[in-house]
Design a protein around this motif. Structure first.
Motif, PDB file in Angstrom:
ATOM      1  N   PRO A  95       0.841  -1.206   0.000  1.00 19.67           N
ATOM      2  CA  PRO A  95       0.000   0.000   0.000  1.00 19.67           C
ATOM      3  C   PRO A  95       0.874   1.254   0.000  1.00 19.67           C
ATOM      4  O   PRO A  95       0.849   2.054   0.929  1.00 19.67           O
ATOM      5  N   SER A  96       1.675   1.405  -1.053  1.00 20.59           N
ATOM      6  CA  SER A  96       2.666   2.485  -1.123  1.00 20.59           C
ATOM      7  C   SER A  96       2.000   3.810  -1.491  1.00 20.59           C
ATOM      8  O   SER A  96       0.869   3.842  -1.996  1.00 20.59           O
ATOM      9  N   LEU A  97       2.747   4.888  -1.292  1.00 18.54           N
ATOM     10  CA  LEU A  97       2.249   6.208  -1.703  1.00 18.54           C
ATOM     11  C   LEU A  97       2.073   6.262  -3.221  1.00 18.54           C
ATOM     12  O   LEU A  97       1.164   6.925  -3.725  1.00 18.54           O
ATOM     13  N   GLU A  98       2.942   5.548  -3.936  1.00 16.37           N
ATOM     14  CA  GLU A  98       2.860   5.532  -5.401  1.00 16.37           C
ATOM     15  C   GLU A  98       1.536   4.895  -5.864  1.00 16.37           C
ATOM     16  O   GLU A  98       0.835   5.424  -6.726  1.00 16.37           O
ATOM     17  N   LEU A  99       1.193   3.745  -5.241  1.00 17.14           N
ATOM     18  CA  LEU A  99      -0.067   3.080  -5.590  1.00 17.14           C
ATOM     19  C   LEU A  99      -1.257   3.953  -5.203  1.00 17.14           C
ATOM     20  O   LEU A  99      -2.212   4.106  -5.963  1.00 17.14           O
ATOM     21  N   ARG A 100      -1.177   4.558  -3.999  1.00 19.12           N
ATOM     22  CA  ARG A 100      -2.270   5.425  -3.553  1.00 19.12           C
ATOM     23  C   ARG A 100      -2.497   6.563  -4.553  1.00 19.12           C
ATOM     24  O   ARG A 100      -3.618   6.904  -4.896  1.00 19.12           O
ATOM     25  N   LYS A 101      -1.399   7.136  -5.014  1.00 19.18           N
ATOM     26  CA  LYS A 101      -1.509   8.253  -5.967  1.00 19.18           C
ATOM     27  C   LYS A 101      -2.104   7.774  -7.298  1.00 19.18           C
ATOM     28  O   LYS A 101      -2.941   8.457  -7.906  1.00 19.18           O
ATOM     29  N   ALA A 141      -4.675   0.752  -0.060  1.00 22.56           N
ATOM     30  CA  ALA A 141      -4.325   1.915  -0.896  1.00 22.56           C
ATOM     31  C   ALA A 141      -5.578   2.581  -1.446  1.00 22.56           C
ATOM     32  O   ALA A 141      -5.649   3.818  -1.533  1.00 22.56           O
ATOM     33  N   ALA A 142      -6.592   1.783  -1.798  1.00 25.28           N
ATOM     34  CA  ALA A 142      -7.832   2.352  -2.347  1.00 25.28           C
ATOM     35  C   ALA A 142      -8.548   3.200  -1.297  1.00 25.28           C
ATOM     36  O   ALA A 142      -9.012   4.311  -1.582  1.00 25.28           O
ATOM     37  N   LEU A 143      -8.612   2.681  -0.060  1.00 19.89           N
ATOM     38  CA  LEU A 143      -9.286   3.442   1.006  1.00 19.89           C
ATOM     39  C   LEU A 143      -8.535   4.747   1.285  1.00 19.89           C
ATOM     40  O   LEU A 143      -9.144   5.802   1.469  1.00 19.89           O
ATOM     41  N   SER A 144      -7.197   4.677   1.280  1.00 17.51           N
ATOM     42  CA  SER A 144      -6.399   5.884   1.531  1.00 17.51           C
ATOM     43  C   SER A 144      -6.484   6.866   0.360  1.00 17.51           C
ATOM     44  O   SER A 144      -6.370   8.081   0.554  1.00 17.51           O
ATOM     45  N   THR A 149      -6.635  11.380  -0.186  1.00 17.13           N
ATOM     46  CA  THR A 149      -5.829  11.862  -1.316  1.00 17.13           C
ATOM     47  C   THR A 149      -6.650  12.388  -2.491  1.00 17.13           C
ATOM     48  O   THR A 149      -6.332  13.444  -3.031  1.00 17.13           O
ATOM     49  N   ALA A 150      -7.695  11.655  -2.902  1.00 20.38           N
ATOM     50  CA  ALA A 150      -8.463  12.117  -4.069  1.00 20.38           C
ATOM     51  C   ALA A 150      -9.234  13.396  -3.749  1.00 20.38           C
ATOM     52  O   ALA A 150      -9.527  14.202  -4.630  1.00 20.38           O
ATOM     53  N   ARG A 151      -9.539  13.576  -2.447  1.00 19.22           N
ATOM     54  CA  ARG A 151     -10.394  14.683  -2.026  1.00 19.22           C
ATOM     55  C   ARG A 151      -9.636  15.988  -1.836  1.00 19.22           C
ATOM     56  O   ARG A 151     -10.180  17.082  -1.960  1.00 19.22           O
ATOM     57  N   ASP A 152      -8.324  15.882  -1.501  1.00 17.91           N
ATOM     58  CA  ASP A 152      -7.571  17.066  -1.060  1.00 17.91           C
ATOM     59  C   ASP A 152      -6.822  17.745  -2.197  1.00 17.91           C
ATOM     60  O   ASP A 152      -6.062  17.108  -2.924  1.00 17.91           O
ATOM     61  N   ARG A 153      -7.043  19.025  -2.277  1.00 17.40           N
ATOM     62  CA  ARG A 153      -6.498  19.819  -3.379  1.00 17.40           C
ATOM     63  C   ARG A 153      -4.979  19.913  -3.360  1.00 17.40           C
ATOM     64  O   ARG A 153      -4.332  19.879  -4.404  1.00 17.40           O
ATOM     65  N   LEU A 154      -4.409  20.013  -2.150  1.00 11.87           N
ATOM     66  CA  LEU A 154      -2.985  20.353  -2.060  1.00 11.87           C
ATOM     67  C   LEU A 154      -2.063  19.145  -1.967  1.00 11.87           C
ATOM     68  O   LEU A 154      -0.840  19.308  -1.945  1.00 11.87           O
ATOM     69  N   THR A 155      -2.611  17.941  -1.907  1.00 13.54           N
ATOM     70  CA  THR A 155      -1.748  16.770  -1.708  1.00 13.54           C
ATOM     71  C   THR A 155      -0.828  16.525  -2.899  1.00 13.54           C
ATOM     72  O   THR A 155       0.358  16.309  -2.742  1.00 13.54           O
ATOM     73  N   TYR A 156      -1.379  16.548  -4.095  1.00 11.15           N
ATOM     74  CA  TYR A 156      -0.566  16.304  -5.297  1.00 11.15           C
ATOM     75  C   TYR A 156      -0.838  17.415  -6.322  1.00 11.15           C
ATOM     76  O   TYR A 156      -1.690  17.253  -7.193  1.00 11.15           O
TER      77      TYR A 156
END
Ligand SMILES: [Zn+2]
Length: 239
Positions: A95-101, A141-144, A149-156
């Motif tokens: 459940p890496s940050l890469e997969l989450r992204k 990773a899907a839950l995270s 992550t999908a909701r927050d404007r400033l994360t990526y």
């Protein structure tokens, strides 16, 4: 006096799983029903499926191609809108940050109302199956990715630069056994039939009696609620 605008009815769903065939084992009857009702459903397959063979003559490269075309055939039978292949190496999923992204990118692109995933924990409820670590990694990773992550404007900021705006998933449905589920989807004979056909599209993976197993499993789920056939989920409403 104010009036509240009611939420539009749901019409888009996304199923995030580790391997080609996982979604067809787990929730294909529900997906068949959604597609038949005109929903746009997208499958996100996290791994490339490159390890799912015990044939000594099979290479990982061949297997990736085979499993991709099997998944696309299952998608055609179900009536999916699209399949996203994230192509992380099979059996090495974390459940890496890469997969989450990557999953967050798919969520922002397709804007699902409902996201379906597997159980992020090793359940140990069966005495003949201990679970696959890729399944848990994909689910975690899907839950995270849904929150936050999908909701927050400033994360990526780079996702914004790709034109992918934040998106709030309205419900998460975790595929679980009936004893821990809080939502049961009754399946029609037609949807059950489509589900079995879609599972059998994974020719390299499923045994000849896979369709019967799907029917048996759904029948066991349904018994809990007095339904003939059902798929069971734990539903989280995030509104
Ligand atoms: Zn799997």
């Amino acid at each position: 006096m104010t009036s509240e605008t009611p939420d539009p009815p749901y019409s888009r769903a996304m199923v995030v799983v580790a391997h080609p065939d996982d979604a067809e084992w787990g929730c294909s009857g529900t997906v068949a029903g959604w597609c038949r009702s005109g929903w746009e459903v997208v499958h996100v397959i996290c791994t490339d499926g490159s390890k799912g063979s015990s044939d000594p003559d099979e290479t990982s490269e061949q297997l990736v191609e085979t499993r991709r075309s099997e998944q696309l055939e299952a998608a055609r039978l179900l009536g999916l809108k699209h399949v996203e292949f994230l192509d992380h190496p099979d059996s090495h999923l974390t459940p890496s940050l890469e997969l989450r992204k990557d999953i967050a990118r798919a969520i922002r692109k397709h804007k699902p109302d409902i996201l379906v995933c597997a159980n992020p924990n090793r359940s140990l409820s069966e005495s003949t199956y201990i679970g696959h670590p890729d399944h848990q990694a994909a689910a975690e990773a899907a839950l995270s990715a849904v929150f936050p992550t999908a909701r927050d404007r400033l994360t990526y900021p780079d996702l914004l630069e790709e034109g992918l705006l934040p998106h709030k998933v309205r419900e998460v449905w975790v595929m679980l056994g009936p004893e821990r589920a809080n939502h049961f989807v009754e399946l029609s004979e037609e949807d059950l039939e489509t589900a079995a056909k879609a599972l059998h599209a994974h020719v390299s993976q499923v045994p000849p009696d896979a369709g019967e197993r799907v029917r048996e499993w759904r029948s066991r789920n349904g018994k809990e609620k007095g339904l003939k056939y059902a798929e069971a989920f734990k539903v989280f409403s995030l509104r």
